[in-house]
Structures are given as C-alpha cells and as structure tokens.
Design a protein around this motif. Structure first.
Motif, mmCIF file in Angstrom:
data_model
loop_
_atom_site.group_PDB
_atom_site.id
_atom_site.type_symbol
_atom_site.label_atom_id
_atom_site.label_comp_id
_atom_site.label_asym_id
_atom_site.label_seq_id
_atom_site.Cartn_x
_atom_site.Cartn_y
_atom_site.Cartn_z
ATOM 1 N N GLY A 138 0.811 -1.211 0.000
ATOM 2 C CA GLY A 138 0.000 0.000 0.000
ATOM 3 C C GLY A 138 0.840 1.255 0.000
ATOM 4 N N GLU A 139 0.177 2.394 0.049
ATOM 5 C CA GLU A 139 0.851 3.679 0.050
ATOM 6 C C GLU A 139 1.496 3.948 1.409
ATOM 7 O OE1 GLU A 139 1.344 5.758 -2.326
ATOM 8 O OE2 GLU A 139 0.092 4.887 -3.907
ATOM 9 N N PRO A 140 2.670 4.571 1.433
ATOM 10 C CA PRO A 140 3.317 4.865 2.715
ATOM 11 C C PRO A 140 2.616 6.005 3.440
ATOM 12 C CG PRO A 140 4.605 5.775 0.932
ATOM 13 C CD PRO A 140 3.482 5.005 0.285
ATOM 14 N N GLU A 141 2.810 6.018 4.737
ATOM 15 C CA GLU A 141 2.254 7.079 5.565
ATOM 16 C C GLU A 141 3.336 8.115 5.848
ATOM 17 O OE1 GLU A 141 0.756 5.211 9.015
ATOM 18 O OE2 GLU A 141 -0.828 4.082 7.958
ATOM 19 N N GLY A 142 2.900 9.324 6.152
ATOM 20 C CA GLY A 142 3.848 10.376 6.476
ATOM 21 C C GLY A 142 4.209 11.223 5.283
ATOM 22 N N PRO A 143 5.135 12.140 5.483
ATOM 23 C CA PRO A 143 5.518 13.040 4.381
ATOM 24 C C PRO A 143 6.330 12.315 3.323
ATOM 25 C CG PRO A 143 6.912 13.426 6.286
ATOM 26 C CD PRO A 143 5.864 12.438 6.730
ATOM 27 N N SER A 144 6.371 12.918 2.161
ATOM 28 C CA SER A 144 7.178 12.359 1.074
ATOM 29 C C SER A 144 8.659 12.599 1.344
ATOM 30 C CB SER A 144 6.779 12.990 -0.264
ATOM 31 O OG SER A 144 6.998 14.387 -0.228
ATOM 32 N N LEU A 145 9.487 11.783 0.701
ATOM 33 C CA LEU A 145 10.943 11.862 0.889
ATOM 34 C C LEU A 145 11.586 12.156 -0.458
ATOM 35 C CD1 LEU A 145 11.323 8.693 3.145
ATOM 36 C CD2 LEU A 145 10.904 11.043 3.867
ATOM 37 N N PRO A 146 11.641 13.431 -0.841
ATOM 38 C CA PRO A 146 12.174 13.751 -2.178
ATOM 39 C C PRO A 146 13.690 13.733 -2.255
ATOM 40 C CG PRO A 146 11.488 15.756 -1.089
ATOM 41 C CD PRO A 146 11.133 14.635 -0.161
ATOM 42 N N TYR A 147 14.380 13.794 -1.131
ATOM 43 C CA TYR A 147 15.850 13.832 -1.141
ATOM 44 C C TYR A 147 16.368 12.424 -0.829
ATOM 45 C CZ TYR A 147 14.994 18.839 -0.839
ATOM 46 O OH TYR A 147 14.549 20.122 -1.075
ATOM 47 N N GLU A 148 17.053 11.844 -1.789
ATOM 48 C CA GLU A 148 17.532 10.466 -1.674
ATOM 49 C C GLU A 148 19.043 10.440 -1.836
ATOM 50 O OE1 GLU A 148 15.540 8.174 -4.593
ATOM 51 O OE2 GLU A 148 13.503 8.591 -3.808
ATOM 52 N N ALA A 149 19.667 9.669 -0.976
ATOM 53 C CA ALA A 149 21.132 9.492 -1.020
ATOM 54 C C ALA A 149 21.430 8.005 -0.920
ATOM 55 C CB ALA A 149 21.807 10.248 0.114
ATOM 56 N N GLU A 150 22.400 7.564 -1.705
ATOM 57 C CA GLU A 150 22.786 6.151 -1.725
ATOM 58 C C GLU A 150 24.256 6.032 -1.368
ATOM 59 O OE1 GLU A 150 21.508 2.537 -4.541
ATOM 60 O OE2 GLU A 150 22.918 3.929 -5.483
ATOM 61 N N PHE A 151 24.572 5.098 -0.447
ATOM 62 C CA PHE A 151 25.932 4.902 0.050
ATOM 63 C C PHE A 151 26.342 3.451 -0.187
ATOM 64 C CE2 PHE A 151 23.793 8.118 2.542
ATOM 65 C CZ PHE A 151 24.706 9.162 2.590
ATOM 66 N N LEU A 152 27.620 3.262 -0.499
ATOM 67 C CA LEU A 152 28.202 1.932 -0.629
ATOM 68 C C LEU A 152 28.991 1.635 0.638
ATOM 69 C CD1 LEU A 152 28.974 -0.669 -2.077
ATOM 70 C CD2 LEU A 152 30.799 0.590 -3.252
ATOM 71 N N VAL A 153 28.487 0.683 1.425
ATOM 72 C CA VAL A 153 29.133 0.273 2.670
ATOM 73 C C VAL A 153 29.976 -0.961 2.362
ATOM 74 C CG1 VAL A 153 28.788 -0.419 5.062
ATOM 75 C CG2 VAL A 153 27.209 1.197 3.996
ATOM 76 N N GLN A 154 31.282 -0.825 2.433
ATOM 77 C CA GLN A 154 32.195 -1.906 2.075
ATOM 78 C C GLN A 154 32.518 -2.839 3.232
ATOM 79 O OE1 GLN A 154 35.529 0.416 0.608
ATOM 80 N NE2 GLN A 154 34.781 0.319 -1.498
ATOM 81 N N SER A 155 32.115 -2.492 4.431
ATOM 82 C CA SER A 155 32.489 -3.286 5.602
ATOM 83 C C SER A 155 31.425 -4.289 6.010
ATOM 84 C CB SER A 155 32.762 -2.356 6.788
ATOM 85 O OG SER A 155 31.617 -1.556 7.073
ATOM 86 N N HIS A 156 30.331 -4.414 5.249
ATOM 87 C CA HIS A 156 29.249 -5.313 5.627
ATOM 88 C C HIS A 156 28.738 -6.055 4.399
ATOM 89 C CE1 HIS A 156 29.333 -2.711 9.165
ATOM 90 N NE2 HIS A 156 28.540 -3.569 9.797
ATOM 91 N N ASP A 157 28.139 -7.212 4.662
ATOM 92 C CA ASP A 157 27.371 -7.935 3.662
ATOM 93 C C ASP A 157 25.904 -7.573 3.810
ATOM 94 O OD1 ASP A 157 29.647 -9.173 2.713
ATOM 95 O OD2 ASP A 157 29.465 -10.863 4.098
ATOM 96 N N VAL A 158 25.107 -7.988 2.838
ATOM 97 C CA VAL A 158 23.712 -7.561 2.831
ATOM 98 C C VAL A 158 22.943 -8.158 3.999
ATOM 99 C CG1 VAL A 158 23.038 -9.429 1.251
ATOM 100 C CG2 VAL A 158 21.651 -7.359 1.393
ATOM 101 N N GLU A 159 23.227 -9.425 4.365
ATOM 102 C CA GLU A 159 22.482 -10.035 5.468
ATOM 103 C C GLU A 159 22.907 -9.493 6.822
ATOM 104 O OE1 GLU A 159 26.012 -12.501 4.439
ATOM 105 O OE2 GLU A 159 24.271 -11.769 3.333
#
Length: 400
Positions: A138-159
């Motif tokens: 469904g649709e999310p609740e709360g305000p919209s999040l127009p500012y997005e940032a993506e980071f590459l974390v090299q010290s962890h695996d996805v799990e």
C-alpha cells in the motif's frame, strides 16, 4: 449428564479437554499432509524497504530452550503459482545455520496483494514445512521523501545490514552528516546485484552493500560537497574525495565516498517536447537527392550470361580432358618399337617367370622349371643335354 462418582462440572471439563486434544492431533495431521498451510499478513509500503526474517523456529515449532540451537534449515520462496519471486523481492541466506531474509522495495506497479509461499527444509530430519506470506502493498504514511542518497558500505554484507538494529545504527550514524530524525531506509541492495564480485577469502573482506536513504530535509553541505563534480573528478584521478565534515560512520561502517549518489526529486522534471506526427516523407535536403524515377531493365541477358558462361567453360574443359586421355594414346606397337631389345627381354623374362610360378603353385606335379636346369639360355629358352643332372649333386660331396 455427568460421570459417575464425579461432579458434573468435572466431567464437562474432561470432555472439553478430550475434544481439544483430538482437535490438535487432527490439525497436526492435516498440516503434515499439506491440508492446512499457516498464513501471515504483512504490510509493505511503496518506496520503503521491506525486510522479513525467516526464522527456523517459526517453521519447525522449536521452543526457545531447544537443545539443538544450530538446526540446519534452508528456505525456498516463490510467488504463489509462479516459479520465482516478484521482481522487487529478493531472498538471501548466508548458511543453513543462519536465518533467511526476504527484502526489497515495492514500486507503484506492485500495489495490491501478493502471496509468497515459503518452504523450509530441515537438513537433519528431512522435514519440510510450508507457510504463506500475504503481502498487502500500500501507500506509505507520512511526508514524502524527495531527497535520496545512496551509500556503498564496504564493511558489511547484505544479510548483516538487514536486521533492524544494524539499519537503525546506520541511520543514527548518518544523522551526524544529515538532519537526524527525518531519515528512512528506502532500499538495500547487495553489491553483487550491482556488478560487484565475490571477494577473496581474506579476513575482513566483505561483498559490500548499497543503502539508499530518503529524507524530507534538503542535503547537508557536507553531502553536497561529496556529491559534487569536483569530488568525482578527484576519485577518477585516484585521489581521496572531498569531505568537509567528520566521518560519523567510523569505526562501525566503512563507506566508499567515491560511490555516493544524491538525487533531488523536490523539483519536478520538466516534460520533454511532445512529438508531432507528420506524413513520414522526408523533407527536401540538398545533400540527399534520391532518384525519382527508375528506368525499366531487362535481366534476361544477365541471367543467360551468369548461367551459360560457366556451363560452356566446363564443357570445354571436359572435351580437352577427353581428347588427352582417349585420342593421344601411342599404342603397344609404337611402345615396343621405341623400347630397346634388352629391356624387352628383361620384361618378357619377368613376365614368363611370373606365369611359370603361378602354374607351379596351381599344380605341384609339373617338371622342374627351366631356369633351374644347367646350360639354360635365357633368351631362347634352349638348353644343352647335360652329362649329368648337377642339380641332384650335393654341394658338399662328403655329405652324399
């Protein structure tokens, strides 16, 4: 009606207990036969990361005090009626002794109900258990999040990042660079799904994970400097990127600042020009002048030349070869006249001896060959009557 020797209330309780016991036994039998499948309702939101942990205890009904805490269990998840998961949902499990994870970020096209069927395999007892996860996107609740940032974390695996405490710890560390309290996880992706490679078996090396975070507050000055073109140019030249603030991720997270991307969706993108439909005919161009009319052309001559010329050449070569092989033979008489007498004698002698040996092989009662008799003339075949047959005389007289 009551049991003899017992109050009526006690008899009713015993009967109810028996009914409950038989009910549990029947439900357990049907669940083992596959008649009843446990279901669980989950509520993912569009544009927000969804994480569901697959615990072996919830499938195998293991108590918290289970004497075998390291039960080996693997999972298989698929969309009900399909062989694979939806395109937005992923499954990962590092080893059978660790829990599995279903994670992903649904999009607007995935709105609605999706049923995920999960089968757990017990690697020790070979027992299988099936559960169904009903996802109501469904649709999310709360305000919209127009500012997005993506980071590459090299010290962890996805799990290692999927559990909730690790994700909240990452948001807390990011609060030192951004406005805290307004950050939410949007997506988590393994670096292997983005073109990364499995690292060598070296201590401390991880596969890496991309973490996308959204906020309703604008980017901080520190993040703008990191995502600027000047910082990317320094990364291209092998130099460290520009970082005008303290790295609050140290020492828990090692972030590759050369792979930080910022997306600002607060300003709507201008629509492109609307295409205009035309007749489809090219306009007049002085550099492109195709011929307007093409004269008629007869291809009969070209076809005859293409077919007849190779046939005539092949016929001519056949005639020349036949003339050489059949009409240029010299003959046996001409060959004998051109051959010397001594060569002809040698040839006839070899031929005669060959025929004589063939006759001797066919009949063993023939007389001795002329070539073994004394005073044999090779040319005429005549011989003088010997005084004695020296062929019967031994070579060594003492052995006679």
């Amino acid at each position: 009606m009551s049991v003899r020797g017992a109050p009526a209330g006690v008899g009713a309780e015993m009967a109810a207990a028996r009914v409950m016991v038989w009910t549990y036994l029947l439900l357990g039998l049907l669940s083992r036969l596959g008649g009843i499948v446990a279901q669980q309702m989950l509520y993912p939101f569009i544009g927000r990361v969804f994480i569901h942990t697959l615990e072996p205890a919830s499938f195998l009904d293991l108590p918290d005090t289970d004497p075998r805490p390291n039960t080996l269990v693997t999972f298989h998840a698929n969309l009900l009626g399909h062989p694979d998961l939806p395109r937005w949902l992923r499954y990962t499990q590092r080893s059978p002794s660790q829990p599995g994870f279903l994670y992903g970020t649904p999009t607007l096209e995935d709105r609605g109900q999706q049923i995920i069927e999960v089968i757990a395999y017990n690697r020790e007892s070979f027992e299988t258990t099936r559960q169904r996860l009903v996802l109501l996107v469904g649709e999310p609740e709360g305000p919209s999040l127009p500012y997005e940032a993506e980071f590459l974390v090299q010290s962890h695996d996805v799990e290692e990042v999927l559990p909730s405490p690790i994700g909240q710890h990452f948001l807390t560390a990011l609060g030192g660079l951004w406005v805290p309290g307004e950050l939410q996880l949007l997506n988590i992706t393994s670096a292997l799904d983005r073109g990364g490679r499995v690292p060598l078996p070296i201590e401390g090396r991880k596969e890496g994970v991309y973490i996308q975070v959204g906020s309703s507050r604008p980017f901080s000055t520190c993040l703008k400097v990191v995502g600027s073109p000047a910082s990317h140019d320094r990364c291209t030249q092998g130099q460290p990127p520009l970082l005008s603030c303290y790295d609050s991720f140290v020492p828990h997270f090692r972030v590759d600042w050369c792979n930080v991307s910022l997306v600002d969706k607060s300003v709507p993108a201008l629509p492109g020009p609307v295409p205009t439909w035309r007749s489809g005919i090219l306009e007049h161009d002085p550099y492109f002048c195709p011929p307007t009319e093409a004269p008629d052309r007869d291809f009969l001559t070209d076809a005859l030349i293409t077919l007849l010329v190779p046939l005539l050449v092949a016929l001519l070569l056949t005639l020349i070869l036949a003339y050489i092989m059949c009409c240029r033979r010299e003959g046996v008489l001409k060959r004998n006249l051109a051959t010397s007498d001594i060569q002809m004698v040698h040839h006839s002698t070899i031929h005669g001896n060959t025929e004589e040996l063939r006759q001797m092989a066919a009949n063993r009662t023939v007389p001795r060959p002329l070539s073994t008799l004394p005073m044999f003339n090779v040319r005429t075949g005549e011989r003088l009557p010997p005084c004695s047959d020296i062929a019967q005389v031994p070579l060594i007289l003492d052995q006679h």
